[in-house]
Design an enzyme around this catalytic site. Structure first.
Site: not given
Length: 254
Positions: A130-131
């Site tokens: 997750d960015v």
């Protein structure tokens, strides 16, 4: 099976399906078993279930619910949420799961990926990354359902997951998730070009053309879709569905 995988990704919390935006504002959208039945009828090739409640509440996987989901499904199921031991992985496979999705525990104990890939094979181990973009425009990886910084950029993190035995990656833009603003193409392309394993793009699809764009422009191997297959219309009425097979075949024909 479709040449390009288009995978519904469903979020669980306390036994129900939820959906939100940018990892926040989650609301109940239905029963997971009913959703599986809909996707069975639509001849979906693969489903991903992520129990964000298990992660945030430090719970182990809900094996009873998982068994019910797997026994109802005509397609392979990948599951993530609360997985932090090899025993969890073994119990999940016994429950009918074909792939495990690891996010938070990879950030805490990276060698866990090697440990479980030795048990299950790398093809059954997916690392979810997750960015989020920082105020300065840099990409940063977050864990614990987007609530904690890991200190990694996504390329280094993806390469580390690959080196430790992950067979596949899910790359999610927190800023785009549930927004309908389209995929973060730069993010997906950077990661897909850096690794040798399949990359699944997630976060931001507003229409089917967005799926085509991310596959054609970024070298992603597949797309995972939530909101587009959950809500309908400008008022976001809940309507869990999936495109007709011939529509998707034609979409990626070129």
């Amino acid at each position: 099976m479709l040449k390009t995988r288009v995978i519904p990704i469903l979020l669980l919390q306390n036994g129900g399906l939820i959906k939100g935006e940018k990892f926040k504002k989650h609301k109940y959208v239905g029963d997971p078993i009913n959703a599986v039945r809909i996707f069975n009828e639509k001849e979906v090739d693969e489903l991903v279930f992520l129990d964000i409640g298990a992660t945030l509440q430090n719970k182990t996987p809900d094996y009873s619910l998982i068994k019910d989901i797997a026994s109802e499904a005509f397609m392979p199921i990948a599951y993530g949420g609360g997985i932090n031991s090899p025993n969890h992985v073994e119990c999940l496979f016994k429950s009918g799961i074909e792939k495990v999705v690891i996010n938070t525990h990879f950030s805490l104990k990276p060698n866990f990926i090697r440990e479980i890939s030795d048990i299950a094979g790398s093809q059954s181990v997916v690392v979810s990354i997750d960015v989020k973009k920082s105020l300065f425009g840099n990409y940063e990886v977050y864990s614990h359902c987007g609530t904690r910084k890991t200190g990694y950029n996504p390329i280094d993190y993806a390469l580390k997951a690959q080196d430790l035995g992950a067979g596949e990656l899910v790359i999610t833009s927190i800023d785009r998730e549930g927004s309908g603003k389209g995929f973060d193409l730069a993010l997906i392309q950077q990661v897909a070009d850096a690794v040798d394993i399949p990359v699944i793009a997630q976060g931001g699809a507003s229409n089917l053309n967005d799926l085509k764009i991310v596959i054609c422009d970024t070298h992603a191997s597949a797309v995972a879709v939530g909101t587009l297959f959950t809500f309908h219309g400008k008022h976001k009425a809940v309507l869990i569905t999936y495109p007709e097979r011939n529509i998707l075949e034609n979409l990626f024909h070129d």
